[in-house]
Design an enzyme around this catalytic site. Structure first.
Site, PDB file in Angstrom:
ATOM      1  N   ASP A 184      92.163  -7.109  33.716  1.00 54.90           N
ATOM      2  CA  ASP A 184      90.742  -6.865  33.916  1.00 54.90           C
ATOM      3  C   ASP A 184      90.388  -7.583  35.219  1.00 54.90           C
ATOM      4  O   ASP A 184      91.102  -8.493  35.671  1.00 54.90           O
ATOM      5  CB  ASP A 184      89.898  -7.358  32.741  1.00 54.90           C
ATOM      6  CG  ASP A 184      88.492  -6.729  32.770  1.00 54.90           C
ATOM      7  OD1 ASP A 184      88.104  -6.158  33.814  1.00 54.90           O
ATOM      8  OD2 ASP A 184      87.779  -6.826  31.757  1.00 54.90           O
TER       9      ASP A 184
HETATM   10  C1  BGC Z   1      85.030  -5.111  33.173  1.00 52.86           C
HETATM   11  C2  BGC Z   1      85.896  -3.884  33.167  1.00 52.86           C
HETATM   12  C3  BGC Z   1      85.753  -3.147  34.475  1.00 52.86           C
HETATM   13  C4  BGC Z   1      86.125  -4.090  35.601  1.00 52.86           C
HETATM   14  C5  BGC Z   1      86.041  -3.457  36.976  1.00 52.86           C
HETATM   15  C6  BGC Z   1      85.222  -5.976  34.411  1.00 52.86           C
HETATM   16  O1  BGC Z   1      84.220  -6.931  34.501  1.00 52.86           O
HETATM   17  O2  BGC Z   1      85.293  -5.894  32.024  1.00 52.86           O
HETATM   18  O3  BGC Z   1      85.574  -3.050  32.092  1.00 52.86           O
HETATM   19  O4  BGC Z   1      86.544  -1.999  34.479  1.00 52.86           O
HETATM   20  O5  BGC Z   1      85.234  -5.197  35.580  1.00 52.86           O
HETATM   21  O6  BGC Z   1      84.718  -3.238  37.329  1.00 52.86           O
END
Ligand code: BGC
Length: 748
Positions: A223
């Site tokens: 993530d």
């Molecule tokens: C989120 C993800 C997201 C990623 C990229 C993170 O903060 O948990 O779901 O895809 O950011 O934006």
């Protein structure tokens, strides 16, 4: 391959993203562009961030998962994901970061609007269809957030402490089916820890379960910003760090290889997986047709109509009769809240405004609009008085109530499930002035209905995306017959929710104390009343079920029913199939969804519906055997219109796959007595002696009942050696080799 000639530092660099959204090019293949979703494309142009702050390119904003899942339609989800895939292709996006398939463990979860349901089997079916629909377009999915990421509080560190059975049966089940059946190109490791270990550093999750047990052959991406120890993450199976760490991660990896802390093959594997992904993206055939954004808006409308749940409809107030005068009330009618906040926020190509669409369908009927409250949820006596006056003069009052955007978002959990007090006051006052009050509800996570529960009709719209305005109008006027079903129980109060006492945890740990009793499983087990049960949803027509037939085979249980449209309108029904195992050897919820179907029927029309309740979904996770076990038992199958509206029930015997667990000295007297060899021994040992003819009498005696729970090793001591270890071991051998002790034997 070009990679063969690269040196260690260059190889390590593949494991690090290039900037915010790209991977490094590998093997002469172009870098892969990742973009957010999942309910539409969120590709950023300038000012990268992953919090939904900077604007992104215009894209169709489909209903977020909270809405779309209420369609209970894998086919629709596949089409929506396909449209998102086509928009990705037009923008050169190789991987879309979705779907989010975490389970809504608590209604307080701040990101519930991005997740499908409280139920793993429904989530699995929807997620599988979504991934397939996207990937057919030549765009990779990134199934997220793996795993047990069910809250926003302390989301970057908190450890989800969850026992093996709920972990497998509730939190991993959807991931498993999606991986096995839809073969996503990537999986995103979540920020949180699971049982003390970061998900992205867990070789149990990434190596043993994801790749080993489920055969995942794609790339694991972090993530965004979710890496702590890059070397530990790589060793556990996390391939790509995103966003790029400007070389920090790559240096750590190369150094670790140099000092022998990390085998170089790990970097080769990462490069291989990245190349595999880049090749899939590069090899995707060119889209067959030019992008049709008008068509996508039409699909967004269709999806929104299918996402609306008619919770309540008294006196047939809906659909609205032609010509009724309307008092439309509430800021959301003019400024609709179409999606949630955070990384999933899409920049819509167009937004249908409910008020405009209602005006368009109302024709010449009288229609007034009063705000009633502001979009931030606040109100004033003057605003309420104006709305009440308008309601008093109209045939029907339509109140657009809901959770204001500021109250729920990625990044934090909700404190309660209340609507703003001003809105509740407004609904009460309007309803008192006009009993023909219909509430149109907008929200991400579920809300307590309170005074809304008593209004004439309620449309639960969750979040509907850019086509929601038209969809609401079409459902209100009966252009479309509503067919949505709840994917999460609406409780009477937050205190009733199964995870209430252990959400969101403390000191970096959250204990999943409700175990497998998540969502309706927990309300049902405690016989709690709910406002509306899981699976509920009305229609403007009615459906009857008849003729349940059941048969069991290696694939699972096949269930057939006949569904008849007994009303006077065409409509779509969603028959649901729940299972109980009344005499199970393990603790089970009173019932669990195992299959569902969707059928469109003309008035008076009947059709047979056949579903498979998959053996894999009937199995429970046995922590002693460390595997899924299909229990040999009579399974009770009910077909229903919701989890609390079961219409037909039947039993069917299933041949399971339990294998014997060897008895040990830690097994109890009772467990030993459950085997033929053990029975004779235990009966003979009975104080005072007993001959073989009275085995059953001995085993039915009070003396035996008192002994049954004592572990054998303790019996030796308790009898002062009268029961000697050697003869016990012999009988254990005999019991284990003869017929096998079967299930329910010794714990580990
Ligand atoms: C989120 C993800 C997201 C990623 C990229 C993170 O903060 O948990 O779901 O895809 O950011 O934006």
């Amino acid at each position: 391959m070009a990679r063969r000639s690269v040196n260690l530092d260059e190889k390590a660099a593949y494991a690090d993203g290039r900037g915010f959204w790209n991977s490094e090019p590998v093997d002469g293949l172009p870098s892969v562009l990742f973009s957010d979703g999942p309910h539409g494309l969120r590709k950023q142009q300038d000012g990268d961030d992953h919090l939904g702050i900077s604007q992104s390119v215009p894209a169709t904003c489909f209903p977020p998962a909270a809405g779309l899942a209420q369609s209970w339609s894998p086919e629709l989800l596949a089409r929506v994901a396909g449209a998102i895939g086509r928009e990705c292709r037009a923008e050169g996006v190789g991987v879309l970061l979705g779907p989010g398939v975490n389970i809504r463990r608590s209604p307080l979860g701040g990101r519930n609007f991005e997740y499908f349901s409280e139920d793993p089997v429904l989530t699995a079916a929807l997620g599988t269809a979504w991934v397939r629909g996207l990937q057919v377009q030549g765009v990779g999915a990134s199934v997220k957030h793996f795993a047990a990421n069910n809250q926003e509080t302390d989301r970057q560190r908190s450890s989800s402490d969850v026992a093996p059975r709920p972990l497998r049966e509730v939190y991993l089940r959807a991931f498993q089916r999606i991986i096995e059946e839809a073969r996503p190109w990537t999986v995103m490791a979540s920020y949180n820890r699971v049982n003390g270990e970061y998900a992205g550093e867990s070789s149990f999750l990434l190596d043993q379960v994801l790749r080993g047990e489920w055969g995942f052959d794609g790339l694991v991406v972090s993530d965004w910003g979710g890496v702590s120890d890059r070397v530990a993450a790589a060793a556990a199976g996390l391939d790509l760090e995103m966003p790029g760490s400007s070389g920090l991660g790559a240096r750590a990896l190369a150094d670790a290889v140099r000092v022998g802390r990390l085998p170089e093959e790990v970097l080769d594997r990462i490069a291989g997986r990245l190349a595999g992904l880049a090749r899939r993206v590069a090899d995707a055939p060119a889209p067959a047709a030019p992008l049709d954004l008008a068509g996508h808006h039409a699909l967004a409308r269709e999806a929104a109509t299918r996402s609306i749940v008619l919770l309540r409809n008294t006196g047939g107030i809906l659909p609205l009769s032609p010509g009724v005068s309307l008092a439309v009330i509430g800021a959301f009618a003019a400024e609709p809240r179409i999606q949630g906040a955070g990384s999933s926020r899409v920049n819509p190509t167009h937004v249908d405004v409910p008020l405009d669409e209602i005006r368009a369908l109302a024709g010449n009927a009288d229609l007034t609009f009063s705000g009633g409250f502001n979009a931030d949820g606040t109100s004033s006596p003057a605003l309420i008085a104006e709305a009440v006056a308008a309601a008093g003069k109209a045939d029907v009052a339509l109140v657009f109530a809901g959770v204001p955007a500021g109250l729920e978002s990625e990044g934090w959990d909700r404190d309660d499930i209340e609507l703003p007090a001003a809105q509740l006051e407004l609904v009460e006052a309007v309803h008192a002035a006009n009993h023909r009050t219909v509430v149109v509800l907008t929200h991400g996570g579920v809300v307590r209905l309170g005074p809304i529960a008593g209004t004439a009709a309620i449309l639960d719209c969750a979040l509907l995306g850019q086509g929601g305005g038209r969809a609401i109008a079409e459902v209100l006027f009966g252009v479309v017959n509503p067919s949505g079903r709840l994917t999460e129980t609406i409780p009477l109060r937050v205190e009733d929710t199964p995870s209430y006492l252990s959400f969101p945890g403390e000191h970096g740990h959250v204990t999943y104390g409700e175990g497998i009793f998540v969502g309706y499983r927990g309300y049902d087990a405690r016989c709690l009343e709910v406002a509306y049960p899981f699976g509920h949803g009305l229609s403007y027509t009615t459906f009857a079920y008849s003729g349940l037939m059941l048969s069991a085979g290696p694939a699972g249980i096949t269930a057939t029913i006949t569904v008849t449209n007994t009303g006077d309108r065409a409509g779509r029904d969603v028959p649901q199939f729940y299972v109980a195992v009344p005499r199970s050897a393990v603790v089970r919820p009173p019932l669990e969804l195992k299959a569902f179907a969707g059928v469109e029927l003309e008035p008076g029309e009947s059709t047979q519906v056949t579903v498979l309740l998959r053996a894999a979904d009937l199995a429970y996770w046995d922590a002693r055997r460390d595997r899924w076990v299909l229990e040999t038992a009579a399974y009770r199958v009910s077909a229903g219109a919701s989890s609390r509206d079961l219409r037909l029930t039947g039993d069917v015997d299933v041949a399971g796959d339990e294998d014997p667990i060897p008895l040990t000295m830690r097994s109890t007297v009772g467990e030993l007595a459950a085997t033929p060899a053990g029975q004779r021994f235990v009966a003979a040992f009975r104080p005072g002696g007993a001959d073989l003819d009275s085995v059953s009498e001995a085993l039915g005696s009070d003396a035996f009942a008192a002994m049954a729970a004592i572990p054998l090793e303790r019996m030796v001591r308790m009898t002062g050696g009268q029961l000697d270890e050697e003869s016990l071991r012999k009988v254990l051998d005999a019991a284990n080799t003869a017929t096998g002790p079967g299930d329910g034997a010794s714990a580990r």
